[in-house]
Design an enzyme around this catalytic site. Sequence first.
Site, PDB file in Angstrom:
ATOM      1  N   HIS A  99     -41.771 -15.497 -32.433  1.00 42.15           N
ATOM      2  CA  HIS A  99     -43.084 -15.301 -33.041  1.00 42.15           C
ATOM      3  C   HIS A  99     -42.901 -14.706 -34.429  1.00 42.15           C
ATOM      4  O   HIS A  99     -41.991 -13.922 -34.653  1.00 42.15           O
ATOM      5  CB  HIS A  99     -43.955 -14.362 -32.179  1.00 42.15           C
ATOM      6  CG  HIS A  99     -45.409 -14.492 -32.488  1.00 42.15           C
ATOM      7  ND1 HIS A  99     -46.004 -13.775 -33.489  1.00 42.15           N
ATOM      8  CD2 HIS A  99     -46.364 -15.291 -31.958  1.00 42.15           C
ATOM      9  CE1 HIS A  99     -47.279 -14.114 -33.554  1.00 42.15           C
ATOM     10  NE2 HIS A  99     -47.525 -15.038 -32.642  1.00 42.15           N
ATOM     11  N   GLU A 115     -47.272 -19.101 -25.416  1.00 37.78           N
ATOM     12  CA  GLU A 115     -47.327 -20.503 -24.987  1.00 37.78           C
ATOM     13  C   GLU A 115     -46.563 -20.768 -23.703  1.00 37.78           C
ATOM     14  O   GLU A 115     -46.858 -21.725 -22.990  1.00 37.78           O
ATOM     15  CB  GLU A 115     -46.799 -21.421 -26.106  1.00 37.78           C
ATOM     16  CG  GLU A 115     -47.484 -21.269 -27.440  1.00 37.78           C
ATOM     17  CD  GLU A 115     -48.928 -21.736 -27.447  1.00 37.78           C
ATOM     18  OE1 GLU A 115     -49.609 -21.610 -26.412  1.00 37.78           O
ATOM     19  OE2 GLU A 115     -49.377 -22.218 -28.491  1.00 37.78           O
TER      20      GLU A 115
END
Length: 357
Positions: A243, A302
């Site tokens: 991320h 996700e």
Amino acid sequence: MSGLDDVIAAETRLSEVDGANGRLVICGHSLDALAGRVSYEAVLALLLPGLLSANREVVRAELAQARLRAFREVSRLDADLVSLSLTEALRALMARLPDGEDKSVALLQIAAPAVFVPALVRAKRAQKPMPPHPGLSHAADMLAMLSGNVPSTEQVRALDTYLVTVSDHGLNASTFTARVVASTRAGYASAVLAALGALKGPLHGGAPGPVLDMLDAIGAPDKAAPWVDAALTRGERLMGFGHRIYRVRDPRADALKAALNQLGAAGGWDPNRLALAEAVEREALLALRAAKPDRVLETNVEFFTALLLEALGFPREAFTGVFAAGRVGGWIAHACEQVETGRLIRPQSRYVGPKAA
Ligand code: CMC
């Protein structure tokens, strides 16, 4: 510079992403206090206090009416549109909605993905679209429009948890896009449409489908380590990991894993799927630590999104659209906030091309 890392491009009261401590705050509430505890409608009321009532029942009724309005577009589904990928078909349907900066445009935008995604899933299976049921909550209706059955309380709670968890997340790529477009005063529908385009990419909202492709390709827990090592050796990115902001585990991953565990057998999904995912996660984290010792690459939202949405009966090509159904609340809230500033977003670039002759 090329990714605008660490550049502060807006002030917002909507959400704070604390990447160092793995904390997400939405309108003054930590994600722990919202996910699994409140409905999507409740979070919309927090995100859009200038537009929506603080009374959740009012929001629920207004959103239900907006779903009915969105469903009128579904009657215009044609074979060409249905033959597109689900995300492209969603984008095409969203593009038909009227633009503007008023409450009715905002509500229609928020309602539409929750109506269009189930209708498109069904159309691709040659099933008739199910009309919205105004008596249901937003999450319950989305599931009912998908399956044609009234969902269980556990399924509704799981989808609400998902929609709440992804409703807003600082200045991510799609939200920034929405703010840029809103700043030109193009209207909320244009802002959402542009944001949807940004969301589609695999580095943003397009990752969860490929997460399931990865699990399918691995097949069994004991195959996880060699598969992951081979993928990294080929220079591939592992979907569902890493991320830009978080330097620790993405707190949304745990919120969604908890939702999956709570859904349990009630969802009728295969618990072996979770065992496989946990093995893949373990091996992926070990391999990423070895491959990139200087960069913290942890599980992101996700990874468990993929499992949760699969358990709720959404096909993988619909995952980005379901993400849009949650994030659209944040997009509209940011668009309103940007319009309130009254300032066009117009940064500068540094010219590094050839000098004029
Ligand atoms: N698998 C393998 N290597 C990775 C991964 C990954 N998932 N993520 C980052 N790296 C590597 C990257 O290749 C780079 O290596 P090198 O320095 O040798 O070039 C290094 O780690 C640093 O990466 P970065 O470029 O600084 O990371 P970023 O901040 O640009 O990328 C990211 C963030 C999410 C785009 C990236 O981690 C990624 O591509 N992940 C996979 C796709 C994914 O899961 N996307 C969903 C993101 S979360 C949803 C959302 O909030 O939008």
